[in-house]
Design an enzyme around this catalytic site. Sequence first.
Site, short mmCIF file in Angstrom:
data_model
loop_
_atom_site.label_atom_id
_atom_site.label_comp_id
_atom_site.label_asym_id
_atom_site.label_seq_id
_atom_site.Cartn_x
_atom_site.Cartn_y
_atom_site.Cartn_z
N ARG A 104 -13.23 -8.43 -1.29
CA ARG A 104 -12.53 -8.21 -0.01
C ARG A 104 -12.17 -6.73 0.14
NH1 ARG A 104 -7.16 -6.12 1.42
NH2 ARG A 104 -6.65 -6.98 3.45
N GLY B 289 -4.24 -5.84 6.40
CA GLY B 289 -5.46 -5.06 6.56
C GLY B 289 -6.42 -5.61 7.59
N THR C 102 0.82 -1.20 0.00
CA THR C 102 0.00 0.00 0.00
C THR C 102 0.86 1.27 0.00
OG1 THR C 102 -1.55 -1.27 1.28
CG2 THR C 102 -1.68 1.12 1.53
#
Length: 341
Positions: A225, A251, A197
Amino acid sequence: MLHGLRLPQRLLLPIVKCQTITWGRRSLAKDAILPTVLVHGGAGHIDADKVECVKFGVKQAAQRGYKAMLETGSTLDAVEQAVMVLEADIHFNAGFGSVLTQDGNVEMDASIMDGSRLEGGCVTMARNIMHPISLARCVMEKTNYRFLAGDGAMRLAKEEGFEILPKSALITEASQKLLKVFKISNTDTLYNVVPGTVGAVAIDACGNVAAATSTGGLTGKLSGRVGDSPILGAGTYADNEAGAVSATGHGESIMRYNLSSRVLALVRHKDYSIQEAVEEMLQNMTAHFKQTGGLIAIDHRGQLGIYFTTELMSWAYQQGNELHCGVEVGEDEVVIVDDDT
Ligand code: GLY
């Protein structure tokens, strides 16, 4: 219209005039705050032959964000522009370079938050656009809602003039190879073996903060998801009273730990320094869930926090004419940049 800088008139004021701005934006603090843009390119592993490209990417992003802040006086522009640089760079898991779902598609998450107004925008399951972070900003600025998903988010993108790319445009050789590895490796996630990310946090001289985070999520994830990145308080948060945070890593752990909010709560209510806060919260999350991650943060005084429990995390920040970056624990490369870069 392609989405880059979209500036409401109120944000066209130069930074030095920020003490005159109303509705909750801070006036000049007694202790000078150094305007800063801090970015991360994800926590995880970086192949040795990619380290220089990744460092180049995060430095470019920090510089672009800093320049945007100088030009427009807006920390929101700073974090959006910084993240857009990383979304367009194949070396990062966001925009072009996003990892693939089990079905071989790209589904992206992003969120952005303005700490001066506690305003935010979030998208999930975004497809076929280069800049989900700009779509998140559009949700915030152009709708009465704060979180749009999938088809609804894409309808807004079309209405707002985003370039809709062919379905295959964001799929890279690297992401296809990674999906193959995932399918034969019998693991539940590959998030910690690739750069992850991306995100950015920024503060101006008046203490106005903003944060932004964007991701392709996890390789081989089930379609539908949703990770932590589009969730305010988990992957992203900004509040002028405390600071701004962007998270990277696992996450499902970050959202359950409400990681970004916890960091800022320690600063606001327990008088932690921002570095102490990111270290303690990430260590606790890692110990509790046995999953790793990384954080970048700026507190309301302009102090920085950078920490990760993964092997590596790329980060960079610009403060004045100093451009710092690193990927390893304790690393801090500094170069002096020209005013006009
Ligand atoms: N932190 C990114 C994700 O889990 O999707």
